[in-house]
Scaffold this motif. Sequence first.
Motif, PDB file in Angstrom:
ATOM      1  N   GLY A 194       0.811  -1.209   0.000  1.00 27.44           N
ATOM      2  CA  GLY A 194       0.000   0.000   0.000  1.00 27.44           C
ATOM      3  C   GLY A 194       0.846   1.261   0.000  1.00 27.44           C
ATOM      4  N   ILE A 195       0.205   2.388   0.232  1.00 23.51           N
ATOM      5  CA  ILE A 195       0.881   3.688   0.242  1.00 23.51           C
ATOM      6  C   ILE A 195       1.128   4.108   1.688  1.00 23.51           C
ATOM      7  CG2 ILE A 195       0.702   6.110  -0.427  1.00 23.51           C
ATOM      8  CD1 ILE A 195      -1.128   5.259  -2.687  1.00 23.51           C
ATOM      9  N   ALA A 196       2.353   4.540   1.966  1.00 18.79           N
ATOM     10  CA  ALA A 196       2.685   5.011   3.312  1.00 18.79           C
ATOM     11  C   ALA A 196       1.858   6.242   3.650  1.00 18.79           C
ATOM     12  CB  ALA A 196       4.173   5.321   3.398  1.00 18.79           C
ATOM     13  N   GLU A 197       1.228   6.212   4.812  1.00 17.12           N
ATOM     14  CA  GLU A 197       0.346   7.313   5.197  1.00 17.12           C
ATOM     15  C   GLU A 197       0.360   7.470   6.711  1.00 17.12           C
ATOM     16  OE1 GLU A 197      -3.701   6.679   4.088  1.00 17.12           O
ATOM     17  OE2 GLU A 197      -4.123   8.814   3.904  1.00 17.12           O
ATOM     18  N   TRP A 198       0.560   8.695   7.186  1.00 12.70           N
ATOM     19  CA  TRP A 198       0.618   9.006   8.602  1.00 12.70           C
ATOM     20  C   TRP A 198       1.666   8.134   9.291  1.00 12.70           C
ATOM     21  CZ3 TRP A 198      -1.784  13.354  10.023  1.00 12.70           C
ATOM     22  CH2 TRP A 198      -2.827  13.817   9.215  1.00 12.70           C
ATOM     23  N   LYS A 199       1.273   7.390  10.296  1.00 11.29           N
ATOM     24  CA  LYS A 199       2.241   6.590  11.046  1.00 11.29           C
ATOM     25  C   LYS A 199       2.461   5.209  10.429  1.00 11.29           C
ATOM     26  CE  LYS A 199       1.353   8.799  15.519  1.00 11.29           C
ATOM     27  NZ  LYS A 199       0.964   8.580  16.942  1.00 11.29           N
ATOM     28  N   ILE A 200       1.653   4.870   9.445  1.00 10.62           N
ATOM     29  CA  ILE A 200       1.804   3.571   8.785  1.00 10.62           C
ATOM     30  C   ILE A 200       2.802   3.722   7.645  1.00 10.62           C
ATOM     31  CG2 ILE A 200       0.612   1.717   7.567  1.00 10.62           C
ATOM     32  CD1 ILE A 200      -1.954   2.601   8.935  1.00 10.62           C
ATOM     33  N   THR A 201       3.976   3.152   7.830  1.00  9.98           N
ATOM     34  CA  THR A 201       5.046   3.338   6.848  1.00  9.98           C
ATOM     35  C   THR A 201       5.203   2.159   5.895  1.00  9.98           C
ATOM     36  OG1 THR A 201       6.645   2.435   8.435  1.00  9.98           O
ATOM     37  CG2 THR A 201       6.326   4.837   8.418  1.00  9.98           C
ATOM     38  N   ASN A 202       4.656   1.013   6.256  1.00 10.75           N
ATOM     39  CA  ASN A 202       4.811  -0.162   5.399  1.00 10.75           C
ATOM     40  C   ASN A 202       3.486  -0.925   5.302  1.00 10.75           C
ATOM     41  OD1 ASN A 202       6.111  -2.004   3.766  1.00 10.75           O
ATOM     42  ND2 ASN A 202       6.838  -3.256   5.483  1.00 10.75           N
ATOM     43  N   PRO A 203       2.453  -0.305   4.741  1.00 11.06           N
ATOM     44  CA  PRO A 203       1.135  -0.955   4.702  1.00 11.06           C
ATOM     45  C   PRO A 203       1.054  -2.033   3.619  1.00 11.06           C
ATOM     46  CG  PRO A 203       1.040   1.128   3.554  1.00 11.06           C
ATOM     47  CD  PRO A 203       2.436   1.020   4.120  1.00 11.06           C
ATOM     48  N   VAL A 204       0.244  -3.035   3.882  1.00 10.13           N
ATOM     49  CA  VAL A 204      -0.026  -4.081   2.893  1.00 10.13           C
ATOM     50  C   VAL A 204      -1.525  -4.354   2.880  1.00 10.13           C
ATOM     51  CG1 VAL A 204       2.222  -5.192   3.061  1.00 10.13           C
ATOM     52  CG2 VAL A 204       0.391  -5.900   4.594  1.00 10.13           C
ATOM     53  N   HIS A 205      -2.012  -4.837   1.747  1.00 12.37           N
ATOM     54  CA  HIS A 205      -3.425  -5.155   1.593  1.00 12.37           C
ATOM     55  C   HIS A 205      -3.560  -6.592   1.097  1.00 12.37           C
ATOM     56  CE1 HIS A 205      -4.372  -0.891   2.021  1.00 12.37           C
ATOM     57  NE2 HIS A 205      -3.444  -0.636   1.099  1.00 12.37           N
ATOM     58  N   ILE A 206      -4.556  -7.289   1.599  1.00 13.79           N
ATOM     59  CA  ILE A 206      -4.890  -8.614   1.089  1.00 13.79           C
ATOM     60  C   ILE A 206      -5.977  -8.450   0.034  1.00 13.79           C
ATOM     61  CG2 ILE A 206      -5.785 -10.900   1.632  1.00 13.79           C
ATOM     62  CD1 ILE A 206      -4.679 -10.634   4.407  1.00 13.79           C
ATOM     63  N   VAL A 207      -5.647  -8.800  -1.189  1.00 12.36           N
ATOM     64  CA  VAL A 207      -6.583  -8.683  -2.309  1.00 12.36           C
ATOM     65  C   VAL A 207      -7.213 -10.048  -2.571  1.00 12.36           C
ATOM     66  CG1 VAL A 207      -6.858  -8.033  -4.725  1.00 12.36           C
ATOM     67  CG2 VAL A 207      -5.182  -6.845  -3.286  1.00 12.36           C
ATOM     68  N   CYS A 208      -8.517 -10.057  -2.743  1.00 17.79           N
ATOM     69  CA  CYS A 208      -9.250 -11.305  -2.951  1.00 17.79           C
ATOM     70  C   CYS A 208     -10.012 -11.240  -4.275  1.00 17.79           C
ATOM     71  CB  CYS A 208     -10.219 -11.545  -1.789  1.00 17.79           C
ATOM     72  SG  CYS A 208     -11.226 -13.037  -1.948  1.00 17.79           S
ATOM     73  N   TYR A 209      -9.893 -12.295  -5.064  1.00 21.55           N
ATOM     74  CA  TYR A 209     -10.678 -12.387  -6.298  1.00 21.55           C
ATOM     75  C   TYR A 209     -11.057 -13.848  -6.535  1.00 21.55           C
ATOM     76  CZ  TYR A 209      -6.513 -14.120  -8.727  1.00 21.55           C
ATOM     77  OH  TYR A 209      -5.429 -14.859  -9.111  1.00 21.55           O
ATOM     78  N   TYR A 210     -12.011 -14.055  -7.425  1.00 20.66           N
ATOM     79  CA  TYR A 210     -12.579 -15.386  -7.629  1.00 20.66           C
ATOM     80  C   TYR A 210     -12.565 -15.772  -9.107  1.00 20.66           C
ATOM     81  CZ  TYR A 210     -14.698 -14.215  -3.087  1.00 20.66           C
ATOM     82  OH  TYR A 210     -14.916 -13.825  -1.792  1.00 20.66           O
ATOM     83  N   ARG A 211     -12.482 -17.073  -9.330  1.00 24.78           N
ATOM     84  CA  ARG A 211     -12.769 -17.652 -10.643  1.00 24.78           C
ATOM     85  C   ARG A 211     -14.053 -18.465 -10.486  1.00 24.78           C
ATOM     86  NH1 ARG A 211      -8.076 -17.023 -13.646  1.00 24.78           N
ATOM     87  NH2 ARG A 211      -6.123 -17.071 -12.466  1.00 24.78           N
ATOM     88  N   TYR A 212     -15.006 -18.207 -11.357  1.00 28.15           N
ATOM     89  CA  TYR A 212     -16.293 -18.909 -11.300  1.00 28.15           C
ATOM     90  C   TYR A 212     -16.493 -19.731 -12.569  1.00 28.15           C
ATOM     91  CZ  TYR A 212     -17.495 -15.602  -7.563  1.00 28.15           C
ATOM     92  OH  TYR A 212     -17.508 -14.854  -6.405  1.00 28.15           O
TER      93      TYR A 212
END
Length: 255
Positions: free
Chosen positions: A80-98
């Motif tokens: 993710g993007i560093a913002e305020w006190k969070i310097t090393n953010p990460v996001h869990i991205v979820c997607y599906y195959r149907y």
Amino acid sequence: MMPYELGRAACVCRKWRYTVRNPVFWRNACLKAWQTAGVIENYRILQSKYDGSWRKMWLLRSRVRTDGLYVSRNTYIRAGIAEWKITNPVHIVCYYRYIRFYPSGRFLYKNSSQKLKDVAKYMNFKASKADSLYRGTYTLSMTDDKIEAAVLYPGTRPTVLRIRLRLRGTTIGANNRMDLLSLVTSGVNDEEVSSTEDDILGVVENWRDDETHNPDIPAVSHKRGMTPFVFVPFEEVDQSVLNLPPEKMDYFVTG
């Protein structure tokens, strides 16, 4: 009644258990499930492998489920993007195959971040182009339980998605899991698309994994998003745990 409804009814009482043993129910279900093989071939297999029992054939012979959707839930981590006190953010991205199979040898495919309960509402051949559903054809091998499938992505540069799967079940007759063996995209030329648009699998079934018929679109074997497919019946799509967001279920064990 559908075979799985018959199974639930058989658990009610002894009379229901004897009633659902009637071969008429199972014969109709079998002939519909394996309709592409033809009536004569189905009767031959019935006598040679299943002792003339339609119910035994339904339980032991491999088949794709058509009373719901096969779902592959995939997650990955994105910085993710560093913002305020969070310097090393990460996001869990979820997607599906149907995937939704039909007994006729056709299927629908969708790759989306939408939840299962939302996609199930329009996962049919009446869906609009805005729903981004793609149609394809498939075959199931009776010798090794492998499924060969192909989907055509139309447009100015038509691309074919070749899918190879292995069908299995968590119990006898379930057929509720599919391992994703390979996922390859390749280019096709305009002549192939126009002549066999309804049966794209017939065009690419003998292609090598690195084969393409459009030099501008190289063949790519994808290695991400290979989580096994889990079958979810239509009556369970609203309550399925696959609808949970990543913050409540970061990873799903298919079994």
